[in-house]
Design an enzyme around this catalytic site. Structure first.
Site, short mmCIF file in Angstrom:
data_model
loop_
_atom_site.label_atom_id
_atom_site.label_comp_id
_atom_site.label_asym_id
_atom_site.label_seq_id
_atom_site.Cartn_x
_atom_site.Cartn_y
_atom_site.Cartn_z
N HIS A 2 -1.03 -1.21 -4.34
CA HIS A 2 -2.47 -1.19 -3.72
C HIS A 2 -2.38 0.76 -3.43
O HIS A 2 -1.69 1.13 -2.78
CB HIS A 2 -2.88 -1.63 -2.16
CG HIS A 2 -4.09 -1.55 -1.50
ND1 HIS A 2 -5.15 -2.33 -2.07
CD2 HIS A 2 -4.53 -0.92 -0.63
CE1 HIS A 2 -6.10 -1.98 -1.15
NE2 HIS A 2 -5.64 -0.90 -0.54
N ASP B 195 -7.10 -6.18 4.29
CA ASP B 195 -6.36 -4.93 4.68
C ASP B 195 -6.52 -4.21 5.72
O ASP B 195 -7.64 -3.96 6.36
CB ASP B 195 -7.21 -4.00 3.31
CG ASP B 195 -6.45 -2.57 3.23
OD1 ASP B 195 -5.36 -2.37 3.91
OD2 ASP B 195 -6.89 -1.70 2.54
N MET C 193 -8.97 8.37 -0.59
CA MET C 193 -9.84 8.82 0.50
C MET C 193 -10.43 10.11 0.02
O MET C 193 -9.68 10.90 -0.30
CB MET C 193 -9.22 8.59 1.76
CG MET C 193 -8.53 7.24 1.95
SD MET C 193 -7.62 7.26 3.58
CE MET C 193 -6.89 5.49 3.42
N MET D 75 -12.36 4.47 -1.03
CA MET D 75 -12.83 4.67 0.36
C MET D 75 -13.59 6.11 0.19
O MET D 75 -13.13 7.14 0.65
CB MET D 75 -11.85 4.71 1.37
CG MET D 75 -11.54 3.39 1.60
SD MET D 75 -10.47 3.30 2.97
CE MET D 75 -8.88 3.02 1.70
N MET E 66 -12.06 -5.80 5.53
CA MET E 66 -11.07 -4.77 6.28
C MET E 66 -10.84 -5.10 7.68
O MET E 66 -11.75 -5.74 8.58
CB MET E 66 -11.91 -3.30 6.49
CG MET E 66 -12.15 -2.67 5.08
SD MET E 66 -10.69 -2.27 4.30
CE MET E 66 -9.68 -1.06 5.39
N SER F 262 0.72 -1.28 -0.08
CA SER F 262 -0.01 0.09 0.05
C SER F 262 0.73 1.22 -0.04
O SER F 262 1.80 1.42 0.86
CB SER F 262 -1.01 0.11 1.30
OG SER F 262 -1.55 1.21 1.20
#
Length: 224
Positions: free
Chosen positions: A32, A174, A36, A67, A136, A8
């Site tokens: 990744h 994740d 957001m 997200m 998640m 990530s």
């Protein structure tokens, strides 16, 4: 099942994203990208223009995790600029089936993410519409959070539901994935692992990816 590692970039140096992508190119399966919007989650990261630029610079396919408040509007655009996988949150999507199908039609793999409090059983009927289910293992919004062990039964349940269907759905986790937690996730049935701090805060990110993969493979190899 084949183990895949998706470092990530939320834990990477945002001033050097192309370089940070290159550091793991020899070992990672995906890169990744946490998108957001400071609405769906209390954090603001990066958006479509940065993803489009990063796609041109990165040798590893992008795994975009949206997200955001309105994935139905924005998710297809991420597929169209070249993301290899686009994941939307079940809690945010108003028309998840249509959006997942649009992502696929744009040429990307379609993923569905579930927050810790969201039941996987509620979305079992949507498994035919997804290429990947993301459980998640922290509350979404910030990197570096500790892994929530109480999500392990949920991962197992997700694997059970996937196994009972004639579909090849990847099971991604994740949040808090590290050398201390990845084996528990693999044992529970996950096969795609997002790792941020465990990779980018290490002295050798590529070696960290290889080490995490080896740990998960040891668990699956013995059929634990």
């Amino acid at each position: 099942m084949a183990i895949q590692i998706s470092p990530s970039i939320l834990s990477a140096d945002f001033a050097r994203l192309a370089d940070e992508a290159a550091v793991v190119a020899s070992s990672a399966d995906w890169l990744h990208v946490d998108v957001m919007d400071n609405h769906f989650v209390p954090n603001l990261t990066l958006g479509l223009p940065v993803v489009e630029s990063l796609r041109k610079a990165a040798a590893v396919p992008l795994d975009c995790h949206l997200m955001i408040e309105d994935p139905d509007r924005w998710a297809p655009d991420y597929a169209e600029v070249g993301a290899g996988s686009v994941t939307i949150h079940a809690e945010a999507a108003k028309s998840p089936i249509r959006t997942l199908r649009t992502i696929r039609s744009a040429g990307a793999r379609a993923g569905l993410a579930l927050n810790p409090a969201t039941s996987v059983d509620v979305y079992a009927d949507l498994l035919a519409e997804v290429d990947m289910l993301l459980v998640m293992t922290v509350e979404p919004g910030f990197g570096g959070q500790p892994f929530l062990d109480l999500m392990l039964p949920k991962i197992r349940r997700a694997r059970e539901l996937i196994s009972t269907r004639d579909t090849d759905v990847w099971l991604q986790v994740d949040g808090g994935v590290s050398d201390e937690t990845i084996e528990r996730c693999a044992e529970a049935g996950a096969d795609v692992f997002v790792a941020g701090s465990a990779v980018y805060k290490s002295a050798d990110p590529a070696a960290a990816v290889d080490a995490l993969r080896a740990q998960a493979q040891r668990v699956t190899a013995v059929g634990v």
